[in-house]
Design a protein around this motif. Structure first.
Motif, PDB file in Angstrom:
ATOM      1  N   UNK A 207      75.982  33.030  50.490  1.00  0.00           N
ATOM      2  CA  UNK A 207      74.809  33.890  50.269  1.00  0.00           C
ATOM      3  C   UNK A 207      74.839  34.517  48.882  1.00  0.00           C
ATOM      4  N   UNK A 208      76.025  34.940  48.448  1.00  0.00           N
ATOM      5  CA  UNK A 208      76.175  35.514  47.107  1.00  0.00           C
ATOM      6  C   UNK A 208      77.478  34.987  46.524  1.00  0.00           C
ATOM      7  N   UNK A 209      77.376  34.065  45.599  1.00  0.00           N
ATOM      8  CA  UNK A 209      78.556  33.562  44.904  1.00  0.00           C
ATOM      9  C   UNK A 209      78.736  34.293  43.589  1.00  0.00           C
ATOM     10  N   UNK A 210      79.972  34.353  43.121  1.00  0.00           N
ATOM     11  CA  UNK A 210      80.233  34.958  41.815  1.00  0.00           C
ATOM     12  C   UNK A 210      79.621  34.091  40.727  1.00  0.00           C
ATOM     13  N   UNK A 211      79.062  34.740  39.722  1.00  0.00           N
ATOM     14  CA  UNK A 211      78.451  33.986  38.616  1.00  0.00           C
ATOM     15  C   UNK A 211      79.530  33.484  37.674  1.00  0.00           C
TER      16      UNK A 211
END
Length: 211
Positions: A207-211
């Motif tokens: 859902x939210x990966x590190x950039x």
């Protein structure tokens, strides 16, 4: 520092009793329900609760606030942006949960970002992590390398944003800028489900990966 997890209600909400083993001073994070179970754990541990800290104001995280506060005499703390939700049983959705409307009106407020709360020999940093709600926070112990994230970040999941005050873009920003910037070895204790690590969520959370 020691940590006791008490799983409560049909929603399996994690209530945390976090305490200094030497001084026996403690905080209770998100007493969500089943007050007798939480109070029993407090009594069994023999701790003195100094504060009741809320990550956010949804009904499944505040259901036992009144009884735990009455038992311990501790003050309740939440972020100022959560005041409207905490005071309204319809906004915090307790009105719709088992016909048990809850309003938390006796609270002290964290107003900034990275405020601090101290008890025993421990200092907790208050990270404002809105998105699931406007006043959502995470509680970070830098020394012990643990963070309590409420319903912001879970094991390979994130909090819902379709409730009043929720916003997905805000949640994503909170996770990336406030949680994924913590050291990789910090252990995450969420509001529901098992613990995880910042390093794992940066890689495996779809859902939210590190950039």
């Amino acid at each position: 520092m020691k940590l006791e997890t008490v799983v409560v209600t049909v929603l399996s909400e994690n209530t945390y009793i976090y305490y200094d083993e030497k001084t026996k001073e403690a905080i209770v994070i998100d007493p969500g329900g089943n007050s007798e179970k939480i109070i029993g754990a407090i009594n069994a541990l023999g701790v003195k609760v100094k504060g009741i800290l809320l990550t956010h104001g949804h009904g499944d995280h505040i259901g036992a606030v009144e009884k735990v506060q009455a038992h311990t005499g501790a003050s309740v703390f939440a972020h100022k942006d959560e005041e409207e939700l905490l005071k309204s049983s319809k906004l915090n959705m307790s009105y719709y949960m088992d016909d048990n409307p809850i309003s938390v009106t006796d609270s002290k407020w964290f107003e900034g970002d990275e405020d601090e709360y101290t008890f025993g020999g421990c200092t907790i940093k208050v990270l404002h992590t809105p998105g699931h709600t406007r006043g959502g926070v995470s509680y970070y112990d830098e020394y012990e390398k643990i963070v309590f994230t409420g319903d912001t970040l879970f094991l390979r999941d994130v909090g819902r944003t379709d409730f009043p005050g929720g916003n997905y873009e805000t949640l994503e920003k909170s996770i990336r800028e406030k949680l994924y910037t913590l050291p990789d070895d910090v252990i995450v204790y969420p509001g529901h489900g098992p613990k995880t690590k910042i390093s794992k969520e940066k890689v495996y959370n779809n859902f939210v990966k590190a950039l």
